[in-house]
Design a protein around this motif. Structure first.
Motif, PDB file in Angstrom:
ATOM      1  N   ALA A 165      39.387 -31.974   9.063  1.00 10.70           N
ATOM      2  CA  ALA A 165      38.281 -31.009   8.924  1.00 10.70           C
ATOM      3  C   ALA A 165      37.231 -30.342   9.751  1.00 10.70           C
ATOM      4  CB  ALA A 165      37.532 -31.319   7.430  1.00 10.70           C
ATOM      5  N   THR A 166      37.026 -29.293   9.981  1.00  7.20           N
ATOM      6  CA  THR A 166      35.913 -28.756  10.856  1.00  7.20           C
ATOM      7  C   THR A 166      35.088 -27.858  10.060  1.00  7.20           C
ATOM      8  OG1 THR A 166      37.288 -26.774  11.664  1.00  7.20           O
ATOM      9  CG2 THR A 166      37.523 -28.775  12.985  1.00  7.20           C
ATOM     10  N   THR A 167      33.908 -27.808  10.322  1.00  9.43           N
ATOM     11  CA  THR A 167      32.860 -27.214   9.632  1.00  9.43           C
ATOM     12  C   THR A 167      32.310 -26.022  10.340  1.00  9.43           C
ATOM     13  OG1 THR A 167      30.943 -28.664  10.510  1.00  9.43           O
ATOM     14  CG2 THR A 167      31.771 -29.257   8.313  1.00  9.43           C
ATOM     15  N   THR A 168      32.197 -25.101   9.611  1.00  5.22           N
ATOM     16  CA  THR A 168      31.844 -23.701  10.612  1.00  5.22           C
ATOM     17  C   THR A 168      30.531 -22.976   9.682  1.00  5.22           C
ATOM     18  OG1 THR A 168      33.348 -22.285   9.211  1.00  5.22           O
ATOM     19  CG2 THR A 168      33.934 -23.018  11.499  1.00  5.22           C
ATOM     20  N   ASN A 169      29.595 -22.665  10.333  1.00  8.65           N
ATOM     21  CA  ASN A 169      28.529 -22.163   9.799  1.00  8.65           C
ATOM     22  C   ASN A 169      28.513 -20.761  10.028  1.00  8.65           C
ATOM     23  OD1 ASN A 169      27.502 -24.587   9.049  1.00  8.65           O
ATOM     24  ND2 ASN A 169      26.308 -24.751  11.023  1.00  8.65           N
ATOM     25  N   GLN A 170      28.502 -19.977   8.780  1.00 13.00           N
ATOM     26  CA  GLN A 170      28.576 -18.403   8.815  1.00 13.00           C
ATOM     27  C   GLN A 170      27.306 -18.070   8.239  1.00 13.00           C
ATOM     28  OE1 GLN A 170      31.826 -17.486   6.571  1.00 13.00           O
ATOM     29  NE2 GLN A 170      33.398 -17.914   8.143  1.00 13.00           N
TER      30      GLN A 170
END
Length: 89
Positions: free
Chosen positions: A31-36
């Motif tokens: 799992a990779t986290t992305t900030n939008q």
């Protein structure tokens, strides 16, 4: 004789179980986290200007009469045995 029939039975069960189609599940990447950042623009609420005319409200707490004609505004409020008249030009 019993051991041979038992051995053949076990082999046949193993053959049937091993022939079933297996559902392959795709490997999931870590799992990779992305900030939008989401920008929301809202317009200022439109202030509704009262239109010219006369309004009369009658209730248990009294009577309210309002009149507007262009820039001239008149409010009459009668309640609780008191009267209030307001005229703005």
């Amino acid at each position: 004789m019993k051991k041979i029939s038992m051995f053949i039975g076990v082999l046949s069960v193993m053959a049937i179980v091993s022939c079933k189609e297996k559902e392959e599940t795709p490997e999931v990447a870590p799992a990779t986290t992305t900030n939008q950042t989401i920008e929301v623009t809202t317009e200022a609420p439109v202030v509704e200007e009262k239109q010219d005319g006369t309004s009369i409200s009658v209730g248990t707490d009294g009577v309210d009469v309002s009149t507007k004609n262009g820039e001239n505004k008149t409010n009459v409020n009668v309640s609780g045995g008191t009267a209030k008249v307001e005229v703005k030009k």
